[in-house]
Enzyme design. Sequence first.
Site, PDB file in Angstrom:
ATOM      1  CG  HIS A   1      54.160  31.812   6.729  1.00 37.34           C
ATOM      2  ND1 HIS A   1      53.237  32.764   7.218  1.00 37.34           N
ATOM      3  CD2 HIS A   1      54.920  32.458   5.940  1.00 37.34           C
ATOM      4  CE1 HIS A   1      53.495  33.883   6.976  1.00 37.34           C
ATOM      5  NE2 HIS A   1      54.488  33.809   6.085  1.00 37.34           N
TER       6      HIS A   1
ATOM      7  CE  LYS B   1      58.992  43.558   7.407  1.00 34.43           C
ATOM      8  NZ  LYS B   1      59.323  42.294   6.863  1.00 34.43           N
TER       9      LYS B   1
ATOM     10  NE  ARG C   1      54.316  35.287  -1.209  1.00 30.55           N
ATOM     11  CZ  ARG C   1      54.614  36.123  -0.204  1.00 30.55           C
ATOM     12  NH1 ARG C   1      53.130  36.319   0.735  1.00 30.55           N
ATOM     13  NH2 ARG C   1      55.507  36.901  -0.033  1.00 30.55           N
TER      14      ARG C   1
ATOM     15  CB  SER D   1      51.697  38.118   7.092  1.00 28.17           C
ATOM     16  OG  SER D   1      52.207  36.874   7.125  1.00 28.17           O
TER      17      SER D   1
HETATM   18  P1  ADP Z   1      59.100  38.251   5.160  1.00 32.69           P
HETATM   19  O1  ADP Z   1      60.148  37.757   5.864  1.00 32.69           O
HETATM   20  O2  ADP Z   1      59.098  39.156   3.877  1.00 32.69           O
HETATM   21  O3  ADP Z   1      58.362  39.268   6.127  1.00 32.69           O
HETATM   22  P2  ADP Z   1      57.090  36.466   5.655  1.00 32.69           P
HETATM   23  O4  ADP Z   1      57.551  36.035   7.017  1.00 32.69           O
HETATM   24  O5  ADP Z   1      55.731  36.853   5.139  1.00 32.69           O
HETATM   25  O6  ADP Z   1      57.862  37.139   4.925  1.00 32.69           O
HETATM   26  O7  ADP Z   1      57.469  34.994   4.838  1.00 32.69           O
HETATM   27  C1  ADP Z   1      58.530  34.239   5.238  1.00 32.69           C
HETATM   28  C2  ADP Z   1      58.948  33.483   3.862  1.00 32.69           C
HETATM   29  O8  ADP Z   1      57.330  32.795   3.478  1.00 32.69           O
HETATM   30  C3  ADP Z   1      59.138  34.236   2.578  1.00 32.69           C
HETATM   31  O9  ADP Z   1      60.019  33.405   1.946  1.00 32.69           O
HETATM   32  C4  ADP Z   1      57.640  34.246   1.986  1.00 32.69           C
HETATM   33  O10 ADP Z   1      58.046  34.315   0.693  1.00 32.69           O
HETATM   34  C5  ADP Z   1      57.164  33.011   2.299  1.00 32.69           C
HETATM   35  N1  ADP Z   1      55.834  33.050   2.244  1.00 32.69           N
HETATM   36  C6  ADP Z   1      55.058  33.823   2.679  1.00 32.69           C
HETATM   37  N2  ADP Z   1      53.741  33.524   2.441  1.00 32.69           N
HETATM   38  C7  ADP Z   1      53.631  32.479   1.345  1.00 32.69           C
HETATM   39  C8  ADP Z   1      52.744  31.652   0.747  1.00 32.69           C
HETATM   40  N3  ADP Z   1      51.420  32.138   0.357  1.00 32.69           N
HETATM   41  N4  ADP Z   1      53.214  30.823   0.035  1.00 32.69           N
HETATM   42  C9  ADP Z   1      54.561  30.424  -0.145  1.00 32.69           C
HETATM   43  N5  ADP Z   1      55.604  31.155   0.666  1.00 32.69           N
HETATM   44  C10 ADP Z   1      55.105  32.272   1.276  1.00 32.69           C
END
Ligand code: ADP
Length: 172
Positions: free
Chosen positions: A17, A41, A90, A129
């Site tokens: 992130h 969630k 990813r 995460s």
């Molecule tokens: P969600 O909204 O699906 O719960 P997250 O909060 O984990 O997802 O992530 C928010 C955004 O960051 C999403 O677009 C996710 O694809 C992206 N993201 C999460 N981890 C990574 C990573 N390691 N590299 C690039 N983008 C990431």
Amino acid sequence: MKSAIYPGSFDPVTYGHIDIIQRAARMFDKITVCILDNKAKSSLFSVEERVKMLKLVTKDIPNVVIDTNDGLLIDYAESIDCHVSIRGLRAVTDFEYEMQIAQTNRLLSRGALDTVFLMTRLQYAYLSSSSVREIASFGGDISPCVPPEIEAIIKEKYKEAYEKRKERNNEQ
Ligand code: ADP
């Protein structure tokens, strides 16, 4: 002023992130990292704890602000007059889900909210995460996944949970 929202759960924030935030902050004048407070969630960290963690890791990036939202992203975007949503990709597995959200947001906002995708940095391609939570729950090393200050907060969270479980077991 060109601004964008980076929405997500951030439960907890990872190096993946942070990399997206840093890169987006170089492309836009202002980035609003928006923690989506989805009541349906279940999350490990409260919204307040996630705000605290995101503020810690972005304290040196002046054009980043942290906010929360418990409604539709398109309504939030309209309320702050923002027309771009940033998402990270990813692997191909992210693509279908992300494509669906992006198309839905465009449709619902009547074209007002578009999505910009940033490809993950290779070394973070497998970082999520949920994997951080799982590794930490088994006491594994999460230092390659999150900054030291976040690692300490996560460890503390699992220590609390472990102690509560131990107390409960002793009472039985
Ligand atoms: P969600 O909204 O699906 O719960 P997250 O909060 O984990 O997802 O992530 C928010 C955004 O960051 C999403 O677009 C996710 O694809 C992206 N993201 C999460 N981890 C990574 C990573 N390691 N590299 C690039 N983008 C990431």
